[in-house]
Design an enzyme around this catalytic site. Structure first.
Site, PDB file in Angstrom:
ATOM      1  N   ASP A  10      -3.706  -5.143   6.979  1.00 30.85           N
ATOM      2  CA  ASP A  10      -3.923  -3.633   7.186  1.00 30.85           C
ATOM      3  C   ASP A  10      -4.398  -3.519   8.773  1.00 30.85           C
ATOM      4  O   ASP A  10      -5.341  -3.749   8.757  1.00 30.85           O
ATOM      5  CB  ASP A  10      -5.138  -3.066   6.387  1.00 30.85           C
ATOM      6  CG  ASP A  10      -5.108  -2.438   6.151  1.00 30.85           C
ATOM      7  OD1 ASP A  10      -4.497  -0.631   7.248  1.00 30.85           O
ATOM      8  OD2 ASP A  10      -6.288  -1.531   5.783  1.00 30.85           O
ATOM      9  N   LYS A  71      -2.220   3.476  16.933  1.00 29.70           N
ATOM     10  CA  LYS A  71      -1.460   3.962  15.687  1.00 29.70           C
ATOM     11  C   LYS A  71      -0.512   5.643  16.292  1.00 29.70           C
ATOM     12  O   LYS A  71      -0.005   5.373  15.580  1.00 29.70           O
ATOM     13  CB  LYS A  71      -2.452   3.639  14.532  1.00 29.70           C
ATOM     14  CG  LYS A  71      -1.147   3.467  13.433  1.00 29.70           C
ATOM     15  CD  LYS A  71      -2.215   2.967  12.676  1.00 29.70           C
ATOM     16  CE  LYS A  71      -1.642   3.387  10.571  1.00 29.70           C
ATOM     17  NZ  LYS A  71      -1.901   2.852  10.274  1.00 29.70           N
ATOM     18  N   GLU A 175       1.462   1.534   3.088  1.00 35.26           N
ATOM     19  CA  GLU A 175       0.961   1.240   2.627  1.00 35.26           C
ATOM     20  C   GLU A 175       0.060   1.317   1.595  1.00 35.26           C
ATOM     21  O   GLU A 175      -0.695   1.010   0.870  1.00 35.26           O
ATOM     22  CB  GLU A 175      -1.083   1.980   3.939  1.00 35.26           C
ATOM     23  CG  GLU A 175      -0.674   1.311   5.300  1.00 35.26           C
ATOM     24  CD  GLU A 175      -0.801   2.116   6.254  1.00 35.26           C
ATOM     25  OE1 GLU A 175      -1.074   3.301   6.220  1.00 35.26           O
ATOM     26  OE2 GLU A 175      -1.224   2.574   7.626  1.00 35.26           O
ATOM     27  N   ASP A 199      -5.056   7.875  -0.239  1.00 34.53           N
ATOM     28  CA  ASP A 199      -5.878   6.996   0.695  1.00 34.53           C
ATOM     29  C   ASP A 199      -6.100   8.172   1.922  1.00 34.53           C
ATOM     30  O   ASP A 199      -5.468   8.278   2.836  1.00 34.53           O
ATOM     31  CB  ASP A 199      -4.687   6.120   1.034  1.00 34.53           C
ATOM     32  CG  ASP A 199      -4.799   5.604   2.637  1.00 34.53           C
ATOM     33  OD1 ASP A 199      -6.110   5.450   2.922  1.00 34.53           O
ATOM     34  OD2 ASP A 199      -4.510   4.775   2.802  1.00 34.53           O
TER      35      ASP A 199
END
Length: 650
Positions: A10, A71, A175, A199
């Site tokens: 992850d 990211k 994800e 999330d």
């Protein structure tokens, strides 16, 4: 080393996590600090490169050369609005390199710049090493996760980061899909279930709705906010305390980067405390101009500071339900993912929204995504255990894909949330008489006009025989594979002429050569890191030797056993070495080793003589150091050459 199993990684905005499926279950792997998540941080100093906890721990001292949030840059153009607005908040420099963003840092006294793929590859390398240290085997195969939002170029760039890190990326998966897998293994169900995945991580917020039936996952919709997460909650608390400091001490600390950094670290800690306690205290010594800052915050105040943000998390939930054409009463399961879902208020808001429905918190929210990725890695690398066999995975395209037709209209071939892999074909024609060619422009996005969407790439199909408008037939095919890589082709039916493009967003993509160069550089940096570690270890070895030797000869138990001349000889040489060390902290490994040999030349004969006369020395066995010198005095002191070096940094 033998070849290890495939792992699931992850790769998060703020933290990353790695898991492996073995012995019929998933193990989430702790790093060398014992943490099961590792900060996605890379720091560059005058002497070394740090990744993970070590990088995050020194951020207060070295903010401009500590890179995080890679990211948010990966797979984007420099002039992307997101990049431009994020740059304002980062302490490190982002520069424009032919339209692509690079981070610029000072490393070993030189100015260096790195592509986001390279920074992410450093984090991935760290995750790979964490897994290898635990498994005792080399790890090459991995499944890496990305947000459901990521467009093609971002997915591809993430894959490139894996390649640079020396990983064979088996697949890039969403994800929420990974979290659903983690969850799907726990609950085998026959009837179709609708699952909502909530999330809320360190920097991003994603809501996804999936259906699971007989082990088959299908993503129905995704929504969220790329800029909402734990860091925003920290910021609210930081601003609250900056204001409090102003009131109490009439001083503004907001311009002092280090003070704000230390305050932020304390706030993050307090926030975590508030998930389990109703209040938390903050104590920071000498925060600003010598003033100690001691204060506290209640859970209620924290909730009030973030009230709008917390409530705002329900908007994407409603949007995801609308897109999936479901009513909230039709959701069977709600799954919490991401550290911020531990906040009691967020759980309560979500539970109330779903009319008191129980939330699924059985999976550690920080680890759920890596957990699912590890299972998926096992499936893709052919794990035969039955826990894994009954699981099939369908991913989706996050955005609609289509081409521009006359008047700048977006004509969609593949709708968003279509399960992939998928293939769609549509026939188009010419707009004017005797038109010799057509320009196929591929876009992704939800707006009616292409100018509001994102251009992925374009190509021309030429050599169409002259004909009146509307006569030629041009067949356009969109084909997306399991990794979300898009192939678009156009064929003129009359001549069979064909042209096609693979959308890997080349304008944002690294070339093969670039990737190879970066792989080599990554190896080089890794070797430099190793060299630095060896250097430090030989320095520590010399230092311990000198100090231990000094302590040994000064020990009162040796009074009368060693003659003063010998004793002085050793002390003089030790002090000389200690002085040399103070002046040459950055010497090379060989110099430290040479100094140690010189010191041993003086000490060994004297110590050997001592042994022979005394039949073994009181109070200590020979230490296990190069040159086997005796441990001194009462407690035998062993060599501290390879012990942990612990440094507290606020």
């Amino acid at each position: 080393m033998s070849k290890g199993p495939a792992v699931g990684i992850d790769l998060g905005t703020t933290y990353s996590c790695v898991g492996v499926f073995q012995h019929g279950k998933v193990e989430i792997i702790a790093n060398d600090q014992g943490n099961r998540t590792t900060p996605s941080y890379v720091a560059f100093t005058d002497t070394e490169r740090l990744i993970g906890d070590a990088a995050k721990n020194q951020v207060a001292m070295n903010p401009t050369n500590t890179v995080f949030d890679a990211k948010r840059l990966i797979g984007r153009r420099f002039d992307d609005a997101v990049v431009q607005s994020d740059m304002k908040h980062w302490p490190f420099m982002v520069v424009n390199d032919a339209g692509r963003p690079k981070v610029q840092v000072e490393y070993k006294g030189e100015t260096k710049s790195f592509y986001p793929e390279e920074v992410s590859s450093m984090v991935l390398t760290k995750m790979k090493e964490i897994a290898e240290a635990y498994l005792g085997k080399t790890v090459t195969n991995a499944v890496v996760t990305v947000p459901a939002y990521f467009n093609d170029s971002q997915r591809q760039a993430t894959k490139d980061a894996g390649t640079i890190a020396g990983l064979n990326v088996l697949r890039i998966i969403n994800e929420p899909t990974a979290a659903a897998i983690a969850y799907g293994l726990d609950k085998k169900v026959g009837a179709e279930r609708n699952v909502l995945i909530f999330d809320l991580g360190g920097g991003t917020f994603d809501v996804s709705i999936l259906t699971i039936e007989d082990g088959i996952f299908e993503v129905k919709s995704t929504a969220g906010d790329t800029h909402l997460g734990g860091e925003d909650f920290d910021n609210r608390m930081v601003n609250h305390f900056i204001a409090e400091f102003k009131r109490k001490h009439k001083k503004d600390i907001s311009e002092n980067k280090r003070a704000v950094r230390r305050l932020r670290t304390a706030c993050e800690r307090a926030k975590r405390t508030l998930s389990s306690s109703t209040q938390a205290s903050i104590e920071i010594d000498s925060l600003y101009e010598g003033i100690d800052f001691y204060t506290s915050i209640t859970r209620a105040r924290f909730e009030e500071l973030n009230a709008d943000l917390f409530r705002g998390t329900l908007d994407p939930v409603e949007k995801a339900l609308r897109d999936a054409k479901l009513d909230k009463s039709q959701i069977h399961d709600i799954v919490l993912v991401g550290g911020s879902t531990r906040i009691p208020k967020i759980q309560k808001l979500l539970q109330d929204f779903f009319n008191g429905k129980e939330l699924n918190k059985s999976i550690n929210p920080d680890e759920a995504v890596a957990y699912g990725a590890a299972v998926q890695a096992a499936i893709l690398s052919g794990d035969k255990s039955e826990n894994v066999q009954d699981l099939l995975l369908l991913d989706v395209t996050p955005l609609s894909l289509g081409i521009e037709t006359a008047g700048g209209v977006m004509t969609v071939l593949i709708k968003r949330n279509t399960t992939i892999p998928t293939k769609q074909t549509q026939t188009f024609t010419t707009y004017s008489d005797n038109q010799p060619g057509v320009l196929i422009q591929v876009y992704e996005g939800e707006r009616a006009m292409t100018k509001d969407n994102n251009l992925l790439g374009k190509f021309e199909l030429t050599g169409i025989p002259p004909a009146p408008r509307g006569v030629p037939q041009i067949e356009v095919t969109f084909d997306i594979d399991a990794n979300g890589i898009l192939n678009v082709s156009a064929v003129d039916k009359s001549t069979g002429k064909e042209n096609k493009i693979t959308i890997t967003n080349d304008k944002g993509r690294l070339s093969k050569e670039d990737i190879e160069r970066m792989v080599q550089e990554a190896e080089k940096y890794k070797a430099e890191d190793e060299k630095q570690r060896d250097k430090v270890s030989s320095k520590n070895s010399l230092e311990s030797y000198a100090f231990n030797m000094k302590a040994t000869v000064e020990d009162e138990k040796l009074q009368g056993k060693i003659n003063d001349e010998d004793k002085q000889k050793i002390l003089d040489k030790c002090n000389e070495i200690i002085n040399w060390l103070d002046k040459n902290q950055t010497a090379e490994k060989e110099e430290f080793e040479h100094q140690q040999k010189e010191l041993e030349k003086v000490c060994n004969p004297i110590i050997t003589k001592l042994y022979q006369s005394a039949g073994g020395m009181p109070g200590g066995m020979p230490g296990g150091m190069p040159g086997g010198f005796p441990g001194g005095g009462a407690p035998p002191s062993g060599g501290a050459s390879s012990g942990p070096t612990i440094e507290e940094v606020d």
